[in-house]
Scaffold this motif. Structure first.
Motif, PDB file in Angstrom:
ATOM      1  N   HIS A  44     -14.062 -52.795  51.937  1.00  0.00           N
ATOM      2  CA  HIS A  44     -12.973 -52.345  51.073  1.00  0.00           C
ATOM      3  C   HIS A  44     -13.439 -52.269  49.614  1.00  0.00           C
ATOM      4  O   HIS A  44     -13.220 -51.261  48.929  1.00  0.00           O
ATOM      5  CB  HIS A  44     -11.780 -53.300  51.208  1.00  0.00           C
ATOM      6  CG  HIS A  44     -10.671 -53.044  50.258  1.00  0.00           C
ATOM      7  ND1 HIS A  44      -9.604 -52.232  50.566  1.00  0.00           N
ATOM      8  CD2 HIS A  44     -10.448 -53.485  48.993  1.00  0.00           C
ATOM      9  CE1 HIS A  44      -8.778 -52.188  49.533  1.00  0.00           C
ATOM     10  NE2 HIS A  44      -9.275 -52.946  48.561  1.00  0.00           N
ATOM     11  N   GLU A  45     -14.086 -53.319  49.157  1.00  0.00           N
ATOM     12  CA  GLU A  45     -14.552 -53.347  47.761  1.00  0.00           C
ATOM     13  C   GLU A  45     -15.649 -52.309  47.528  1.00  0.00           C
ATOM     14  O   GLU A  45     -15.747 -51.742  46.436  1.00  0.00           O
ATOM     15  CB  GLU A  45     -15.014 -54.745  47.368  1.00  0.00           C
ATOM     16  CG  GLU A  45     -13.918 -55.801  47.414  1.00  0.00           C
ATOM     17  CD  GLU A  45     -12.675 -55.468  46.593  1.00  0.00           C
ATOM     18  OE1 GLU A  45     -12.787 -54.756  45.572  1.00  0.00           O
ATOM     19  OE2 GLU A  45     -11.578 -55.921  46.973  1.00  0.00           O
ATOM     20  N   LEU A  46     -16.460 -52.043  48.535  1.00  0.00           N
ATOM     21  CA  LEU A  46     -17.445 -50.958  48.420  1.00  0.00           C
ATOM     22  C   LEU A  46     -16.749 -49.618  48.199  1.00  0.00           C
ATOM     23  O   LEU A  46     -17.239 -48.770  47.457  1.00  0.00           O
ATOM     24  CB  LEU A  46     -18.298 -50.880  49.686  1.00  0.00           C
ATOM     25  CG  LEU A  46     -19.647 -51.541  49.646  1.00  0.00           C
ATOM     26  CD1 LEU A  46     -20.280 -51.539  51.026  1.00  0.00           C
ATOM     27  CD2 LEU A  46     -20.556 -50.907  48.634  1.00  0.00           C
ATOM     28  N   GLY A  47     -15.618 -49.442  48.852  1.00  0.00           N
ATOM     29  CA  GLY A  47     -14.832 -48.232  48.635  1.00  0.00           C
ATOM     30  C   GLY A  47     -14.433 -48.089  47.176  1.00  0.00           C
ATOM     31  O   GLY A  47     -14.541 -47.008  46.588  1.00  0.00           O
ATOM     32  N   HIS A  48     -13.972 -49.191  46.571  1.00  0.00           N
ATOM     33  CA  HIS A  48     -13.655 -49.158  45.142  1.00  0.00           C
ATOM     34  C   HIS A  48     -14.902 -48.841  44.316  1.00  0.00           C
ATOM     35  O   HIS A  48     -14.864 -48.010  43.410  1.00  0.00           O
ATOM     36  CB  HIS A  48     -13.085 -50.506  44.685  1.00  0.00           C
ATOM     37  CG  HIS A  48     -11.694 -50.775  45.109  1.00  0.00           C
ATOM     38  ND1 HIS A  48     -10.645 -49.911  44.870  1.00  0.00           N
ATOM     39  CD2 HIS A  48     -11.157 -51.843  45.763  1.00  0.00           C
ATOM     40  CE1 HIS A  48      -9.526 -50.428  45.339  1.00  0.00           C
ATOM     41  NE2 HIS A  48      -9.810 -51.600  45.910  1.00  0.00           N
ATOM     42  N   ALA A  49     -15.993 -49.504  44.652  1.00  0.00           N
ATOM     43  CA  ALA A  49     -17.220 -49.336  43.871  1.00  0.00           C
ATOM     44  C   ALA A  49     -17.739 -47.904  43.926  1.00  0.00           C
ATOM     45  O   ALA A  49     -18.095 -47.324  42.896  1.00  0.00           O
ATOM     46  CB  ALA A  49     -18.287 -50.308  44.378  1.00  0.00           C
TER      47      ALA A  49
END
Length: 118
Positions: A44-49
Motif C-alpha cells: 500500500h505504501e509503495l503505491g503512495h511512493a
C-alpha cells in the motif's frame, strides 16, 4: 521494488501501520505487525511512493490517494488465477482467502470491488 525506486524502508513504534514520507523517500512500517499485515501495508505504501503522494487536508484528494494505493497493492499482491483457485477450494470467505493468499482481508475486498471488475 522500493530499493529500485530509491525508497528506504524503516520501522517505527506507534499507531499507524505504515506511512510514506515523500520528502525523505521513506516508507515506515509499524513494529510488531504480522508478516501478512506488513506485506500488505508495504505494498500500500509503495503505491503512495510510486505515485508521489503527499499528505493533504483535502478529504476528496486523500480518499483518491488511499483508493489508488489500495488498488496498487491489490494488483501487486493478488494474482487473479491464484485467487480463483483459492475461491474454488475454500469458498468466498474473505478472511480465509486473505490467509491463503497472505494478504490483508481489505486487499481481497479491494481486488473484488475494483481490480476484478475492470
Amino acid at each position: 521494488m522500493a530499493y529500485s525506486a530509491g525508497i528506504r524502508i524503516i520501522w517505527h513504534n506507534g499507531h499507524a501501520r505504515g506511512y510514506y514520507d515523500n520528502e525523505r523517500r521513506v516508507i515506515s512500517l509499524r513494529n510488531g505487525m504480522s508478516d501478512r499485515e506488513a506485506r500488505s501495508t508495504l505494498a500500500h505504501e509503495l503505491g503512495h511512493a510510486l505515485h508521489g503522494d503527499t499528505p493533504t487536508p483535502d478529504p476528496v484528494l486523500h480518499a483518491r490517494q488511499e483508493r489508488r494505493a489500495n488498488e496498487f497493492a491489490a494488483r501487486l499482491l493478488i494474482d487473479p488465477a491464484e485467487l480463483a483457485v483459492a475461491e474454488a477450494a475454500y469458498g468466498a470467505d474473505t478472511f480465509t482467502l486473505a490467509r491463503e493468499l497472505d494478504v490483508s482481508p481489505h486487499l481481497i475486498d479491494t481486488f473484488r470491488a475494483t481490480v476484478r471488475t475492470r
